[in-house]
Design a protein around this motif. Structure first.
Motif, short mmCIF file in Angstrom:
data_model
loop_
_atom_site.label_atom_id
_atom_site.label_comp_id
_atom_site.label_asym_id
_atom_site.label_seq_id
_atom_site.Cartn_x
_atom_site.Cartn_y
_atom_site.Cartn_z
N SER A 40 7.77 -0.24 -11.30
CA SER A 40 8.01 0.59 -12.48
C SER A 40 7.20 1.87 -12.44
CB SER A 40 7.68 -0.20 -13.75
OG SER A 40 6.33 -0.66 -13.72
N GLU A 41 5.94 1.76 -11.98
CA GLU A 41 5.11 2.96 -11.86
C GLU A 41 5.62 3.86 -10.73
OE1 GLU A 41 0.57 4.48 -10.80
OE2 GLU A 41 1.04 2.33 -10.73
N ALA A 42 6.00 3.25 -9.60
CA ALA A 42 6.54 4.04 -8.49
C ALA A 42 7.78 4.82 -8.94
CB ALA A 42 6.88 3.12 -7.32
N ASP A 43 8.62 4.17 -9.72
CA ASP A 43 9.81 4.85 -10.23
C ASP A 43 9.43 5.99 -11.17
OD1 ASP A 43 11.36 3.10 -8.79
OD2 ASP A 43 11.84 1.81 -10.50
N ALA A 44 8.43 5.76 -12.01
CA ALA A 44 8.00 6.80 -12.96
C ALA A 44 7.40 8.00 -12.23
CB ALA A 44 6.97 6.22 -13.93
N ILE A 45 6.65 7.75 -11.19
CA ILE A 45 6.06 8.84 -10.40
C ILE A 45 7.16 9.68 -9.76
CG2 ILE A 45 4.73 9.33 -8.30
CD1 ILE A 45 2.92 6.93 -9.07
N GLN A 46 8.16 9.01 -9.22
CA GLN A 46 9.28 9.73 -8.60
C GLN A 46 10.08 10.51 -9.64
OE1 GLN A 46 11.46 7.30 -5.56
NE2 GLN A 46 10.01 5.73 -6.23
N THR A 47 10.30 9.90 -10.78
CA THR A 47 11.05 10.57 -11.86
C THR A 47 10.35 11.84 -12.31
OG1 THR A 47 11.98 8.46 -12.61
CG2 THR A 47 12.00 10.30 -14.17
N ALA A 48 9.02 11.83 -12.25
CA ALA A 48 8.24 13.01 -12.64
C ALA A 48 8.31 14.11 -11.59
CB ALA A 48 6.79 12.62 -12.89
N GLY A 49 8.92 13.82 -10.44
CA GLY A 49 9.06 14.83 -9.39
C GLY A 49 7.93 14.84 -8.40
N LEU A 50 7.11 13.79 -8.37
CA LEU A 50 5.99 13.71 -7.44
C LEU A 50 6.38 12.91 -6.20
CD1 LEU A 50 3.02 12.89 -9.86
CD2 LEU A 50 3.81 15.13 -9.08
N ARG A 51 5.82 13.31 -5.08
CA ARG A 51 5.93 12.51 -3.87
C ARG A 51 4.89 11.40 -3.94
NH1 ARG A 51 6.75 17.40 0.58
NH2 ARG A 51 8.33 18.51 -0.61
N LEU A 52 5.08 10.38 -3.12
CA LEU A 52 4.27 9.18 -3.27
C LEU A 52 3.79 8.69 -1.91
CD1 LEU A 52 3.31 7.06 -5.36
CD2 LEU A 52 5.52 5.92 -5.06
N ALA A 53 2.54 8.26 -1.85
CA ALA A 53 1.98 7.61 -0.67
C ALA A 53 1.17 6.42 -1.14
CB ALA A 53 1.12 8.57 0.13
N SER A 54 0.88 5.50 -0.21
CA SER A 54 0.21 4.27 -0.63
C SER A 54 -0.97 3.94 0.28
CB SER A 54 1.20 3.10 -0.62
OG SER A 54 1.79 2.95 0.65
N VAL A 55 -1.95 3.26 -0.31
CA VAL A 55 -3.14 2.84 0.40
C VAL A 55 -3.44 1.39 0.05
CG1 VAL A 55 -4.64 3.77 -1.43
CG2 VAL A 55 -5.60 3.33 0.85
N PHE A 56 -3.87 0.60 1.04
CA PHE A 56 -4.24 -0.79 0.81
C PHE A 56 -5.75 -0.92 0.90
CE2 PHE A 56 -5.18 -5.14 1.87
CZ PHE A 56 -4.30 -5.86 1.08
N GLN A 57 -6.34 -1.60 -0.09
CA GLN A 57 -7.79 -1.79 -0.08
C GLN A 57 -8.17 -3.02 -0.87
OE1 GLN A 57 -10.14 1.50 -1.53
NE2 GLN A 57 -12.09 0.48 -1.11
N LEU A 58 -8.90 -3.92 -0.22
CA LEU A 58 -9.54 -5.06 -0.88
C LEU A 58 -11.03 -4.95 -0.60
CD1 LEU A 58 -7.15 -8.02 0.14
CD2 LEU A 58 -7.10 -6.66 -1.96
N GLY A 59 -11.77 -4.41 -1.53
CA GLY A 59 -13.19 -4.20 -1.29
C GLY A 59 -13.42 -2.97 -0.43
N GLU A 60 -14.69 -2.72 -0.10
CA GLU A 60 -15.03 -1.48 0.59
C GLU A 60 -15.07 -1.62 2.11
OE1 GLU A 60 -18.76 -0.47 -1.12
OE2 GLU A 60 -17.89 0.31 -2.98
N ASP A 61 -15.45 -2.78 2.62
CA ASP A 61 -15.70 -2.89 4.06
C ASP A 61 -14.92 -4.00 4.74
OD1 ASP A 61 -17.03 -5.03 2.96
OD2 ASP A 61 -18.99 -4.54 3.80
N ARG A 62 -13.71 -4.28 4.25
CA ARG A 62 -12.86 -5.28 4.90
C ARG A 62 -12.67 -5.03 6.40
NH1 ARG A 62 -10.89 -10.16 3.61
NH2 ARG A 62 -8.81 -9.62 4.36
N PRO A 63 -12.59 -3.77 6.84
CA PRO A 63 -12.40 -3.54 8.28
C PRO A 63 -13.51 -4.09 9.15
CG PRO A 63 -11.76 -1.60 7.05
CD PRO A 63 -12.42 -2.52 6.06
#
Length: 521
Positions: free
Chosen positions: A311-334
């Motif tokens: 629903s948020e992804a759709d709202a961001i697109q409807t507003a005319g913004l491009r979208l990118a994504s990042v995955f993160q669980l905590g700071e130092d999982r790598p």
């Protein structure tokens, strides 16, 4: 991202280090530091390239007569007094200088054929427009061959064995021309040995590279201010690598490249990332304030406070913004290496599918701590394991300057998002995204400011899909995978004809008069 930059570097134990543009203390000439200027010219940005011989001229005087948006540089060794070119030279398809017996016959060339730059032996090269002899070969098939080539090619000792200002040209896997100008002979710049120059070319992505005439001849000219600003040319329209020189040397020739500056230096997009989800109203308000994209979090339901939902992804697109994504669980999982990368890759895939993120777009994996060098092997393993669990998507890494530089050098992932945090004031030329300010209130929402230099990371209705590859594909000829890639765009598969034809032993010729590509076996 096209690599165009002014950097301060040194070589330590065979590896390149980058530092701030400072000239004293720990970054002095005595500590091994020198300035370089890098210009990468991707094929799409090159309109034309010419080798111009003009007796009595220097690079700026020759280039200034051509008009248009041009980059120019010297290439050939030359007898400055007589104007004689020292080695076989081709201009406008005709030989204008011959080899010198027992001296230049074994030397390679920088050349332009069928609208593409190349480095190597020009024997048998078809569609040759021009060729400038250099010496020695620096990089061959991604190997540093500078010292052995200098001996084979009878390169004189002051070039082969001494620290010097330098000029080199390389070819990247995608066919881009890579130019590197190295300062020297000044109070603040050490210059480089030939083998060090080869190390620099390899570091910045050259598959093949050649040393051009350096020292007092090395000159880089830019007719348009955008490029001069990008590589920090502050006086006039050219830069001399020999800092003791007061004016350009008369080299009697110039390589002049006309460019499409909109494709060479596309404007950066301004955008934000944020932890807390955006409402439709806030997405519209951000767009109204000039935001072009948003980066949001792919995380499982246990992180509901920051989770990106459809629903948020759709709202961001409807507003005319491009979208990118990042995955993160905590700071130092790598730090957990491949095991964590596999688990996080699986989790990221599930989230991407749940919100309808299309394949061919980017998913960044966060290294959100001051990662030391002894963590880099683990980070690489983490990224590679995550990519293995994300078929169809392109993994990127978020991290500080050194993480970005090292993961780019290792080709550990495709995209790079640098944060200013822990970066010591340095900005990587490898960064596709640059997070330069945190915790800013904008449209009533806490966000971080970013710039983007490669819009292929994005997805969403606001993004013009016809300009973005849907998927990159491998090219395999007779069971051998080619270094170049093809792509599927708008349902059409595109592959480079030259790559396939030449792998099968055919010749590819551009017939300008017929406006056709001719393939002969």
């Amino acid at each position: 991202m096209v690599l165009i930059a002014h950097k301060r570097i040194r070589i330590v134990a065979g590896r390149i280090e980058e530092g701030p543009l400072q000239y004293s203390g720990g970054y002095s000439k005595a500590q091994g530091w020198t300035d370089i200027r890098i210009v990468e010219l991707p094929p799409v940005a090159v309109r034309a390239a010419r080798y111009i011989y003009s007796k009595g001229g220097n690079v700026p005087s020759i280039a200034a007569k051509q008009g248009g948006d041009v980059i120019a540089f010297n290439a050939s060794y030359v007898d400055v007094a007589s104007g004689a070119l020292l080695g076989r030279t081709i201009a406008d398809g005709k030989q204008i200088a011959a080899d010198i017996a027992s001296k230049t016959v074994d030397r390679d060339h920088l050349y332009y054929a069928d609208g593409r730059f190349g480095v190597g032996d020009i024997t048998g090269v078809t569609g040759l427009t021009w060729a400038a002899q250099g010496a020695p070969r620096l990089v061959q098939a991604e190997k540093n061959v500078a010292d052995s080539a200098a001996a084979l090619e009878n390169v004189q000792p002051d070039i082969a064995k001494q620290l010097q200002p330098r000029l080199a040209a390389g070819i990247k896997v995608d066919g881009a021309l890579l130019l590197v100008l190295v300062d020297g002979r000044g109070n603040a710049d050490r210059g480089l040995y030939l083998s060090e120059l080869a190390t620099v070319m390899l570091h910045y992505g050259a598959r093949d590279a050649i040393n051009l005439d350096g020292g007092g001849s090395a000159t880089l000219f830019a007719s348009f201010p955008e490029l001069r600003t990008a590589i920090d040319i502050k006086k006039g329209n050219y830069h001399l690598a020999d800092l003791s020189a007061s004016s350009p040397r008369t080299v009697h020739h110039a390589v002049v490249v006309e460019v499409d500056k909109a494709k060479l230096l596309p404007p950066a997009l301004f955008g934000i990332d944020c932890a807390v989800p955006l409402t439709a109203a806030k997405a519209k308000a951000l767009a109204a304030e000039g935001v072009k994209f948003a980066v949001r979090y792919l995380v499982p339901a246990s992180y509901a406070w920051k989770r990106l939902l459809k629903s948020e992804a759709d709202a961001i697109q409807t507003a005319g913004l491009r979208l990118a994504s990042v995955f993160q669980l905590g700071e130092d999982r790598p730090k957990g290496g491949g095991a964590n990368g596999k688990a996080d890759g699986k989790a990221a895939l599930a989230e991407a599918k749940s919100i309808g993120q299309p394949e061919g777009s980017a998913i960044f994996m966060a290294v959100d701590y001051d990662a030391p060098e002894n963590d880099y092997d683990k980070i690489e393993a983490y990224l590679r394991a995550a990519q293995a669990e994300l078929p169809g998507y392109h993994v990127g890494v978020y991290g500080h300057y050194s993480v970005i530089e090292e993961m780019a050098r290792r080709s550990a992932c495709r995209y790079f998002w640098q944060t200013y945090a822990w970066s010591g004031g340095r900005k990587s030329s490898r960064a596709d995204l640059w997070q330069y300010k945190n915790n800013v209130t904008m449209a009533g929402h806490t966000v971080d400011y970013n710039e983007c230099y490669d819009d292929s990371i994005f997805w969403g209705a606001a993004f013009r899909e016809e300009e973005k590859p849907v998927n990159e594909i491998a090219i395999i000829v007779n069971d051998k995978e080619m270094p170049e890639k093809g792509e599927v765009k708008a349902g059409v598969t595109r592959v480079p004809v030259r790559v396939i034809a030449e792998a099968l032993g055919a010749k590819v010729i551009w017939d300008k008069e017929a406006n056709a590509v001719r393939i002969t076996i």
